[in-house]
Design a protein around this motif. Structure first.
Motif, short mmCIF file in Angstrom:
data_model
loop_
_atom_site.label_atom_id
_atom_site.label_comp_id
_atom_site.label_asym_id
_atom_site.label_seq_id
_atom_site.Cartn_x
_atom_site.Cartn_y
_atom_site.Cartn_z
N UNK A 49 -7.15 -4.66 100.50
CA UNK A 49 -5.93 -5.36 102.06
C UNK A 49 -4.37 -4.62 100.73
N UNK A 50 -3.78 -4.11 101.74
CA UNK A 50 -2.78 -3.66 101.84
C UNK A 50 -1.26 -4.41 101.06
N UNK A 51 -0.68 -4.27 100.43
CA UNK A 51 0.37 -4.66 99.41
C UNK A 51 1.43 -4.73 100.87
N UNK A 52 1.53 -5.81 102.10
CA UNK A 52 2.19 -5.03 103.12
C UNK A 52 4.20 -5.53 102.16
N UNK A 53 4.35 -5.85 101.30
CA UNK A 53 5.71 -6.04 100.94
C UNK A 53 6.17 -4.85 100.09
N UNK A 54 4.96 -4.52 99.53
CA UNK A 54 5.22 -3.21 98.94
C UNK A 54 5.62 -2.09 99.07
N UNK A 55 4.97 -2.48 100.02
CA UNK A 55 5.46 -0.95 101.72
C UNK A 55 6.73 -1.20 102.10
N UNK A 56 6.82 -2.54 102.80
CA UNK A 56 8.15 -3.03 103.26
C UNK A 56 9.70 -2.34 102.02
N UNK A 57 9.08 -2.04 100.76
CA UNK A 57 9.99 -1.15 100.12
C UNK A 57 10.39 -2.26 98.54
N UNK A 58 10.07 -3.73 98.56
CA UNK A 58 10.46 -4.59 98.01
C UNK A 58 10.07 -3.89 96.61
N UNK A 59 9.60 -3.34 95.50
CA UNK A 59 9.58 -3.61 94.79
C UNK A 59 9.20 -3.95 93.27
N UNK A 60 9.47 -5.40 93.89
CA UNK A 60 9.80 -6.27 92.42
C UNK A 60 8.61 -7.29 92.64
N UNK A 61 7.67 -7.00 94.09
CA UNK A 61 6.89 -7.67 94.19
C UNK A 61 5.23 -7.24 94.09
N UNK A 62 5.09 -7.23 92.38
CA UNK A 62 4.32 -5.83 92.00
C UNK A 62 3.68 -6.44 90.80
N UNK A 63 2.42 -6.52 90.69
CA UNK A 63 1.67 -7.38 89.61
C UNK A 63 2.12 -7.44 87.80
N UNK A 64 2.83 -7.87 87.20
CA UNK A 64 3.12 -7.02 85.87
C UNK A 64 1.91 -7.76 84.99
N UNK A 65 1.34 -9.13 85.26
CA UNK A 65 0.10 -9.52 84.46
C UNK A 65 -0.68 -10.79 84.99
N UNK A 66 -0.99 -11.11 86.09
CA UNK A 66 -2.18 -11.82 87.24
C UNK A 66 -3.21 -10.20 87.61
N UNK A 67 -4.40 -10.47 87.58
CA UNK A 67 -5.58 -10.21 88.24
C UNK A 67 -5.44 -10.71 89.18
N UNK A 68 -5.61 -9.51 90.74
CA UNK A 68 -4.92 -10.30 92.24
C UNK A 68 -6.51 -11.62 92.35
#
Length: 249
Positions: A49-68
């Protein structure tokens, strides 16, 4: 400016990219490209699935530790702890799982500001955590054990359970009703609960409290630069501000 001191077009372009994407804040990575590099890629991201938040331009909503998978379990857990109601969004709508993910990727996840050397003893409950495991290790184990307990009781993934079934699993952890040799079930639950509340009400700069909705529900003004224009006036509501908004000026 002399020719040797002029910046190349590549250098100027790179500087604009860093500034516009929020790549760093005071030297700390907060998301974007670096966040995606730090994400563990051992499983398919978001099941295709696409990350809708990332598409919206909120680069703070990107995983930095967790697996999906860990992210989805955390998102489901935090929503049961801080559910959506008629007053406003719950933990999922506030992006709390992103806050926890970012904290685990940083000093908090590494217990960087705490004494973590042996010997280790079982402390009293009022003394807090006294073990050797770092918080990121505790979350790795705790999320796996929640999934295992869900499969043992309901034969389903935790994220596939009904709300009341998820509550029952969490209550078993809160009440130490399951036996774990590696971590304290109740200790992990309390850590999760505290992190959930922090994510709901922290500055959006840190990944949670999306759109400052947590603050808005509490009518909290957030990170105001000053109150000089209203300090001598009658009480009035103030539109909340985030540290992110100050950085943009």
């Amino acid at each position: 400016m002399s020719e040797e001191h002029k910046e190349s077009p590549e250098s100027i372009s790179r500087r604009k990219f860093i500034r516009n994407t929020g790549f760093t804040v005071g030297g700390l990575a907060v998301g974007g490209i670096l966040g995606s590099l730090l994400t563990r890629q051992d499983k398919d991201s978001n099941n295709g699935k696409k990350d809708t938040h990332a598409e919206a331009g909120n680069f703070n909503e990107a995983l930095m530790y967790f697996t999906p998978e860990q992210f989805r379990i955390t998102e489901a857990i935090t929503e049961r702890i801080f559910p959506e109601d008629d007053l406003g969004p719950g933990a999922k709508g506030l992006g709390v799982a992103y806050y926890i993910d970012h904290q685990l990727a940083g000093d908090w996840g590494f217990n960087a500001r705490e004494y973590m050397q042996a010997p280790f003893f079982v402390g009293e409950k009022v003394q807090g955590y006294q073990g050797r495991l770092k918080r990121r290790n505790i979350f790795d184990i705790g999320l796996r054990e929640i999934q295992n307990h869900s499969m043992a009781v309901y034969k389903k993934n935790f994220t596939d359970l009904k709300g009341e079934e998820q509550d029952a699993i969490l209550k078993d952890f809160e009440g130490d009703k399951i036996q774990l040799t590696t971590i304290s079930p109740s200790g992990f639950f309390q850590m999760l609960r505290s992190a959930t509340l922090e994510g709901a009400y922290s500055d959006p700069l840190y990944g949670g409290n999306r759109n400052m909705d947590g603050w808005k529900m509490r009518k909290y003004p957030g990170s105001q630069m000053a109150y000089t224009t209203i300090i001598d006036k009658d009480f009035q509501e103030v539109k909340p501000q985030s540290l992110k908004s100050h950085m943009n000026h």
